[in-house]
Design an enzyme around this catalytic site. Structure first.
Site, short mmCIF file in Angstrom:
data_model
loop_
_atom_site.label_atom_id
_atom_site.label_comp_id
_atom_site.label_asym_id
_atom_site.label_seq_id
_atom_site.Cartn_x
_atom_site.Cartn_y
_atom_site.Cartn_z
N ASP A 85 -11.94 -10.97 -0.10
CA ASP A 85 -13.19 -11.17 0.65
C ASP A 85 -14.26 -10.30 0.00
O ASP A 85 -13.95 -9.39 -0.77
CB ASP A 85 -13.05 -10.90 2.18
CG ASP A 85 -12.45 -9.56 2.57
OD1 ASP A 85 -12.44 -8.62 1.75
OD2 ASP A 85 -12.02 -9.43 3.74
N HIS A 130 -10.30 -6.78 -1.74
CA HIS A 130 -11.37 -6.59 -0.75
C HIS A 130 -12.57 -6.01 -1.51
O HIS A 130 -12.58 -4.84 -1.84
CB HIS A 130 -10.91 -5.62 0.35
CG HIS A 130 -9.80 -6.19 1.19
ND1 HIS A 130 -9.99 -7.30 2.00
CD2 HIS A 130 -8.50 -5.84 1.34
CE1 HIS A 130 -8.85 -7.58 2.62
NE2 HIS A 130 -7.93 -6.73 2.23
N GLU A 142 0.80 -1.24 0.00
CA GLU A 142 0.00 0.00 0.00
C GLU A 142 0.83 1.28 0.00
O GLU A 142 0.52 2.22 0.74
CB GLU A 142 -0.95 -0.01 1.21
CG GLU A 142 -1.85 -1.23 1.26
CD GLU A 142 -2.81 -1.24 2.46
OE1 GLU A 142 -2.67 -0.38 3.35
OE2 GLU A 142 -3.67 -2.12 2.51
N GLU A 187 -5.87 -11.01 -0.60
CA GLU A 187 -6.72 -10.76 0.58
C GLU A 187 -8.20 -10.79 0.22
O GLU A 187 -9.01 -10.02 0.76
CB GLU A 187 -6.36 -9.39 1.20
CG GLU A 187 -4.88 -9.27 1.54
CD GLU A 187 -4.48 -7.95 2.21
OE1 GLU A 187 -5.37 -7.21 2.67
OE2 GLU A 187 -3.27 -7.69 2.28
N ASN A 241 2.17 -5.23 -3.12
CA ASN A 241 0.78 -5.57 -2.79
C ASN A 241 -0.04 -4.30 -2.53
O ASN A 241 0.45 -3.39 -1.85
CB ASN A 241 0.81 -6.44 -1.51
CG ASN A 241 -0.50 -7.10 -1.17
OD1 ASN A 241 -1.09 -7.78 -2.02
ND2 ASN A 241 -0.98 -6.94 0.06
C1 XIL Z 1 -5.79 -6.15 8.79
C2 XIL Z 1 -6.02 -7.34 9.72
O1 XIL Z 1 -6.92 -8.22 9.10
C3 XIL Z 1 -6.57 -6.86 11.04
O2 XIL Z 1 -6.63 -7.95 11.96
C4 XIL Z 1 -5.70 -5.76 11.61
O3 XIL Z 1 -6.30 -5.23 12.76
C5 XIL Z 1 -5.48 -4.65 10.60
O4 XIL Z 1 -4.97 -5.19 9.40
N1 XIL Z 1 -4.80 -4.61 4.01
C6 XIL Z 1 -3.73 -5.37 4.45
C7 XIL Z 1 -3.86 -6.20 5.65
O5 XIL Z 1 -2.69 -5.41 3.76
O6 XIL Z 1 -2.67 -6.33 6.35
C8 XIL Z 1 -4.96 -5.68 6.59
O7 XIL Z 1 -5.12 -6.62 7.63
C9 XIL Z 1 -6.23 -5.47 5.82
C10 XIL Z 1 -6.04 -4.45 4.72
#
Ligand code: XIL
Length: 344
Positions: A256, A225, A150, A254, A189
Site C-alpha cells: 500500500d 508498506h 517480522e 502487503e 515475511n
Molecule cells: C494489521 C491489520 O491490517 C490490522 O487490521 C490489525 O489491526 C493489525 O495488523 N504487518 C503485518 C500485518 O504483517 O499482519 C499487519 O496487519 C500490518 C503490518
C-alpha cells in the site's frame, strides 16, 4: 446543446472503458502471476460491492487477521477456523488462490499465550501443535504461508519476542510447516526490507543459510508498506535479484502507498505520485520470473489499516471508498501489460 451531449458521450465512454478493460487478475494470469488482496471478513459478508470487486479483480486473497494466532487459536484447546473457512470457500468459488498469514508473530497473540508462564520447551511444543493444526487443516487449500513474520529488528538482529527464548524457533517453524503440508510454499515475511539495508542483508543471509542446510524455505515476502517518498527502485531490484538468485520466490505481500489525507481525501498531486509508485514497483516484479505475486493490503480505501495506524494518513489503496478505481489501479494494469522478459 453540444455540451450536455458531449458530457453524456464522455460519461458513457468512461463507463464503457470501465466495463471492457480487462480486470487485473486477467492481466496477471497472462503473466503467470498472482494479484491478491487482504480480506476484511465483515465487508466480504455484508457488501456485495466489496465481494464483487474482490472476485472480479483478484486471483488471490489472504485473510488480513483471521489466520493470526490470536484470532484462530483463542484458547489453548480451542481453534476458531470458521472465518478462514469462509474466505477459503469464497476463494474456491471464484478460482482464487489463498495465502496464509501468519503462523509466528509477536503481535495479535492470544492472552492465554502472552499471559501464561511457559518454559522455552513448552512454548516450542505449543508452536509445533499450532502449526500442525492450522497448516494441516488447510493443506491443499492454502498454497503459501507466511511462516514467520517480522522476526528481525531493523538492524538485522533477532527481535526479542515471546518466541525468541526458544533457540532455533524460526527454522523449527519452517520444518513443522513443511511436515504439516509438504506442498505449501513457505515464506519469511517482513517490512522495511525491500531495498538493500541491514534488515534485508540479515534476511538474505538467513535464507541462504537455510538453503545451504536444507531448512525448507521457498520465498521471501516483502510487505511493501510504502509512502509517497521516492522508492529506492535500484536497491529493491538488487535485493530481489539476490533473493531470486538463491532460487527463492519473492512476493509482495502487503503493498500500500499511504498519503496525507484531509477528511479521507488525498491531494491530486499526491494521488499522481502514488500511481507512479504503484507502477514502478509492479513493473519491477514483472521483470523477474520468480517474483510470483503482488498483493495489496486490502483493495478499497474504505477498509484499510492505514488511517487507524498512521494518524492523518490514508487513501493508500487502488480503489477509493466508493469502489471507484484510482489512477493507481490503472498504473498496476499498465505495468502488468508491460514486457515480462523472463530472463532472470
Ligand atoms: C494489521 C491489520 O491490517 C490490522 O487490521 C490489525 O489491526 C493489525 O495488523 N504487518 C503485518 C500485518 O504483517 O499482519 C499487519 O496487519 C500490518 C503490518
Amino acid at each position: 446543446m453540444a455540451k450536455p451531449l458531449l458530457s453524456v458521450l464522455l460519461i458513457s465512454a468512461t463507463l464503457f472503458a470501465q466495463h471492457t478493460a480487462p480486470p487485473l487478475r486477467e492481466l496477471a494470469e497472462s503473466r503467470g502471476m498472482r494479484i491478491g488482496a487482504a480480506v476484511n471478513p465483515g465487508a466480504l459478508k455484508n457488501e456485495a460491492a466489496y465481494a464483487g470487486a474482490l472476485a472480479r479483480e483478484f486471483n488471490q486473497l489472504e485473510p488480513e487477521n483471521a489466520a493470526k494466532f490470536g484470532p484462530i487459536h483463542p484458547q489453548q484447546d480451542t481453534y476458531n477456523f470458521d472465518p478462514v473457512d469462509l474466505q477459503v470457500a469464497f476463494a474456491k468459488a471464484h478460482q482464487m488462490a489463498v495465502r496464509g498469514h501468519t503462523l509466528v508473530w509477536h503481535n495479535q497473540n492470544p492472552a492465554w499465550l502472552t499471559g501464561g508462564t511457559f518454559t522455552p520447551v513448552q512454548l516450542s511444543e505449543i508452536l509445533q501443535k499450532h502449526i500442525q493444526a492450522v497448516v494441516g487443516r488447510y493443506a491443499g487449500q492454502i498454497y503459501a504461508w507466511d511462516v514467520v513474520n517480522e522476526a528481525l529488528n531493523d538492524d538485522g538482529t533477532l527481535r526479542k519476542t515471546i518466541w525468541s527464548g526458544s533457540p532455533g524457533y524460526i527454522e523449527q517453524a519452517f520444518r513443522w510447516a513443511r511436515a504439516a503440508d509438504p506442498k505449501a510454499l513457505l515464506f519469511y515475511n517482513d517490512f522495511g526490507a525491500e531495498g538493500i539495508n541491514a534488515k534485508s542483508d540479515a534476511i538474505y543471509q538467513m535464507a541462504k543459510d537455510f538453503k545451504t542446510r536444507g531448512v525448507p524455505i521457498d520465498g521471501i515476502g516483502l510487505q511493501m508498506h510504502l509512502t509517497s517518498r521516492p522508492v529506492p527502485i535500484a536497491g529493491m531490484e538488487a535485493n530481489i535479484q539476490r533473493i531470486t538468485d538463491l532460487g527463492l520466490q519473492v512476493q509482495y505481500t502487503e503493498l500500500d502507498v499511504r498519503l496525507p489525507v484531509e477528511s479521507g481525501k488525498a491531494a491530486d498531486d499526491a494521488l499522481a505520485t502514488q500511481a507512479g509508485i504503484y507502477h514502478d514497483v509492479v513493473a519491477l516484479c514483472v521483470k523477474f520470473k520468480l517474483c510470483t505475486a503482488i498483493q495489496t493490503w486490502g483493495f478499497t480505501d474504505k477498509y484499510s489499516w492505514i488511517p487507524g495506524r498512521f494518524r492523518g494518513m490514508g487513501a493508500a489503496l487502488v480503489f477509493d471508498a466508493d469502489y471507484q478505481s484510482k489512477a493507481a489501479y490503472r498504473s498496476i494494469a499498465s505495468a502488468l501489460t508491460g514486457e515480462r522478459p523472463n530472463t532472470r
